[in-house]
Design a protein around this motif. Structure first.
Motif, mmCIF file in Angstrom:
data_model
loop_
_atom_site.group_PDB
_atom_site.id
_atom_site.type_symbol
_atom_site.label_atom_id
_atom_site.label_comp_id
_atom_site.label_asym_id
_atom_site.label_seq_id
_atom_site.Cartn_x
_atom_site.Cartn_y
_atom_site.Cartn_z
ATOM 1 N N ILE A 340 0.848 -1.181 0.000
ATOM 2 C CA ILE A 340 0.000 0.000 0.000
ATOM 3 C C ILE A 340 0.887 1.236 0.000
ATOM 4 O O ILE A 340 2.066 1.178 0.359
ATOM 5 C CB ILE A 340 -0.956 0.036 1.213
ATOM 6 N N PHE A 341 0.302 2.356 -0.411
ATOM 7 C CA PHE A 341 0.999 3.641 -0.380
ATOM 8 C C PHE A 341 0.545 4.368 0.890
ATOM 9 O O PHE A 341 -0.634 4.653 1.064
ATOM 10 C CB PHE A 341 0.655 4.458 -1.622
ATOM 11 N N THR A 342 1.481 4.639 1.817
ATOM 12 C CA THR A 342 1.124 5.193 3.119
ATOM 13 C C THR A 342 1.092 6.712 3.131
ATOM 14 O O THR A 342 0.397 7.310 3.952
ATOM 15 C CB THR A 342 2.120 4.714 4.193
ATOM 16 N N GLY A 343 1.856 7.361 2.263
ATOM 17 C CA GLY A 343 1.973 8.813 2.321
ATOM 18 C C GLY A 343 2.960 9.281 3.366
ATOM 19 O O GLY A 343 3.217 10.479 3.485
ATOM 20 N N LEU A 344 3.504 8.345 4.142
ATOM 21 C CA LEU A 344 4.496 8.653 5.172
ATOM 22 C C LEU A 344 5.771 7.874 4.884
ATOM 23 O O LEU A 344 5.727 6.741 4.443
ATOM 24 C CB LEU A 344 3.969 8.276 6.562
ATOM 25 N N TRP A 345 6.899 8.503 5.183
ATOM 26 C CA TRP A 345 8.173 7.834 4.942
ATOM 27 C C TRP A 345 8.359 6.761 6.005
ATOM 28 O O TRP A 345 8.544 7.026 7.173
ATOM 29 C CB TRP A 345 9.315 8.838 4.988
ATOM 30 N N MET A 346 8.308 5.482 5.566
ATOM 31 C CA MET A 346 8.304 4.368 6.501
ATOM 32 C C MET A 346 9.689 3.815 6.773
ATOM 33 O O MET A 346 9.918 3.202 7.809
ATOM 34 C CB MET A 346 7.426 3.237 5.936
ATOM 35 N N ASN A 347 10.630 3.989 5.866
ATOM 36 C CA ASN A 347 11.950 3.365 6.004
ATOM 37 C C ASN A 347 12.991 4.419 6.338
ATOM 38 O O ASN A 347 13.230 5.338 5.565
ATOM 39 C CB ASN A 347 12.338 2.646 4.709
ATOM 40 N N LYS A 348 13.602 4.268 7.491
ATOM 41 C CA LYS A 348 14.622 5.218 7.908
ATOM 42 C C LYS A 348 15.979 4.912 7.270
ATOM 43 O O LYS A 348 16.820 5.798 7.144
ATOM 44 C CB LYS A 348 14.760 5.187 9.438
ATOM 45 N N HIS A 349 16.214 3.658 6.932
ATOM 46 C CA HIS A 349 17.510 3.255 6.391
ATOM 47 C C HIS A 349 17.451 3.244 4.869
ATOM 48 O O HIS A 349 16.531 2.698 4.278
ATOM 49 C CB HIS A 349 17.899 1.862 6.904
ATOM 50 N N GLN A 350 18.442 3.841 4.280
ATOM 51 C CA GLN A 350 18.510 3.910 2.819
ATOM 52 C C GLN A 350 19.234 2.677 2.276
ATOM 53 O O GLN A 350 20.186 2.183 2.862
ATOM 54 C CB GLN A 350 19.269 5.171 2.379
ATOM 55 N N HIS A 351 18.722 2.172 1.177
ATOM 56 C CA HIS A 351 19.372 1.063 0.468
ATOM 57 C C HIS A 351 19.660 1.504 -0.955
ATOM 58 O O HIS A 351 18.839 2.171 -1.577
ATOM 59 C CB HIS A 351 18.475 -0.176 0.463
#
Length: 546
Positions: A340-351
């Motif tokens: 789903i598309f949350t509209g909030l940045w869910m992942n703090k770690h970048q890959h």
């Protein structure tokens, strides 16, 4: 034959004076209760090593040790036969029969080889055995010495024969299985030919039915046309005659014209104005019915195409999303089957392999060969009962008949065929979105992508950039082309089937619910190709099936 007959008596006598225990000439021969003769030392060893009662090694008859008796006549016979053997071996080679000349002889004494020295492991003749060098060694007849080796050979031969028999049985069984499978293939060929012939016959009958229907309407329309032209021509001629007469009347002198002015109109009456529609309402109604039949046929063939692609040619795969590639605004389910598309940045770690800022994600498994199929279910929270009822009032997609574009796409001739954009009462509607700059905004992309696609920055989801996708929006389905997307459907299916033929360079999309063909990309793939999803709507969910 004469030579063999001449040598046969001596060889027969040799067989009679051999001990069956040591397989050598009888030494100090003795007899037991059953009458069989053995070497004294051989039978005594048997008595000492065996338990009571004692049995003859030849006939298995019981005997007693105290009944063992010497046979002096046999000892004399053995000695005579041995001397005859020695004399024969000493006979000059050139005087011997040809059979004996071919035998291998002792290199020192030119005698026939009979014995094997266990101590020196050498093959001896009679002279060698009696020589000082081997007189006190353990020497046995060649046949006895070869018996252990012959036994080993026979045992190994038995094993090899068993292996050969097993291989032959396995080969025979395999051949039977292959023949049975080949016979099954032949039966399948006949079944395929029969099924397709039935299908062809059915389509030919339907084709003939529609053509006859169309020809009947053409004939009726032609007859109506002829009647319309004839009737109109007759009316024009009649009016032309009246007009000509009245024109002459109008040119008469006033005296003649006024003699009977009241009779002019009665003598030239105006009939009711003739008008007739060129096409009768019945033909128009039948034409509309015929167009509906063509639309039904078109839809049925698209469904037939999609079903064959999925069921006959492709392997259905269980696809799982790779959360490591998902954009930070996407939330992938724990089982990797939906997002789903949350509209909030869910992942703090970048890959490094994550899409950013595009809200995209790749599947966990890529493909470099074969034909695979999976489905993507598109859920919108406002797709409910009201929209199902409104489906009857479907939006005005184009309602057409068969054209070369469809037929080319159906048989796989053209690259990128788009099916006609109409929908029927079974299709679901979506909530109307506002247009922006004349383009309906997309809310998701479904398709495949190369592993090497750029994942940073804003992207163009075109085949040139490594994406083969359908763009879904409230207005329908588009394909990403430059400079603007090209619409191919005026409605948005709820479940999209994706069929990837890597070796054939094709990506085919179908409506998974109705099995209708939607679109097909043709390309040349390199590297791994991954399932790809893109979602930019908080009120939507994409789910992979199965």
């Amino acid at each position: 034959m004469a030579t063999m007959a001449a040598t046969s008596p001596l060889r027969n006598l040799e067989d009679e004076v051999l001990c069956s225990i040591c397989l050598d000439y009888l030494r100090d021969p003795v007899t037991i209760d059953c009458g069989h003769v053995f070497c004294y030392h051989c039978i005594i060893k048997v008595c000492e090593s065996a338990r009571q009662p004692l049995y003859c090694s030849l006939c298995k008859t019981a005997f007693k040790k105290e009944n063992i008796r010497h046979v002096w006549q046999m000892a004399s016979l053995v000695e005579n036969i041995w001397r005859m053997k020695v004399d024969e071996e000493r006979q000059p080679r050139e005087e011997r029969p040809s059979e004996q000349r071919a035998e291998k002889l002792c290199g020192q004494h030119l005698e026939k080889l009979h014995y094997y020295c266990k101590d020196d492991q050498q093959i001896l003749c009679v002279m060698c055995r009696e020589s000082r060098e081997h007189r006190h060694h353990a020497a046995v007849l060649l046949e006895k010495a070869a018996q252990p080796y012959r036994g080993k050979i026979l045992n190994h031969l038995k094993i090899l024969k068993g292996d050969r028999d097993r291989i032959q049985n396995f080969q025979s069984t395999g051949e039977d299985e292959i023949q049975a499978l080949l016979a099954k293939f032949q039966s399948h060929k006949q079944d395929i030919a029969s099924v397709f012939e039935q299908g062809h016959q059915f389509l030919r009958e339907r084709e003939q039915y529609l053509l006859e229907w169309l020809e009947g309407m053409e004939q009726e329309l032609t007859e109506g046309k002829n009647s319309h032209v004839t009737r109109g021509s007759e009316e024009v001629v009649r009016l032309g005659t009246l007009i000509s007469e009245l024109e002459k009347k109008a040119q008469q002198p006033a005296l003649e014209l006024l003699q009977d002015p009241s009779d002019i109109i009665s003598r030239y009456p105006r009939k009711k104005f003739w008008i007739e529609k060129p096409i009768s309402p019945a033909i128009k109604k039948r034409t509309e019915e015929f167009s509906d039949k063509l639309l039904s046929l078109e839809k049925g063939l698209r469904g037939f195409h999609g079903k064959l692609i999925r069921d006959l040619e492709y392997k259905t795969m269980r696809i799982i999303l790779n959360s490591q590639t998902a954009n930070g605004y996407l939330s992938v389910s724990p089982n990797g089957k939906s997002m789903i598309f949350t509209g909030l940045w869910m992942n703090k770690h970048q890959h490094g392999q994550r899409f950013d800022p595009e809200p995209g994600v790749l599947g966990s498994k890529g493909f470099t060969w074969g034909k695979v199929y999976w489905e993507v279910k598109v859920d919108r929270i406002w797709w409910g009962a009201e929209e199902e009822e409104e489906a009857v009032k479907y939006r005005g997609g184009t309602r057409g008949v068969f054209g070369s574009s469809y037929l080319g796409g159906f048989i796989g001739i053209t690259d990128g065929y788009s099916s006609p954009g109409y929908r029927d009462e079974s299709e679901e509607l979506e909530e109307e979105w506002s247009q922006e700059n004349g383009i309906w905004p997309k809310f998701c992309l479904v398709g495949v992508a190369r592993e090497s696609v750029v994942r940073r920055g804003f992207l163009n989801f075109t085949p040139e950039e490594g994406f083969w996708t359908l763009q879904l929006s409230s207005a329908g389905v588009y394909i990403c082309t430059s400079p603007e997307p090209l619409q191919i459907l005026s409605y948005c299916p709820r479940q999209i089937g994706v069929a990837l033929d890597y070796d054939g360079g094709k990506v085919t999309f179908t409506n998974a619910r109705t099995e209708e063909f939607i679109y097909e990309f043709s390309s040349s793939f390199t590297g791994r190709i991954f399932p790809f999803l893109w979602l930019n709507c908080m009120r939507s969910r994409l789910t992979l099936r199965p």
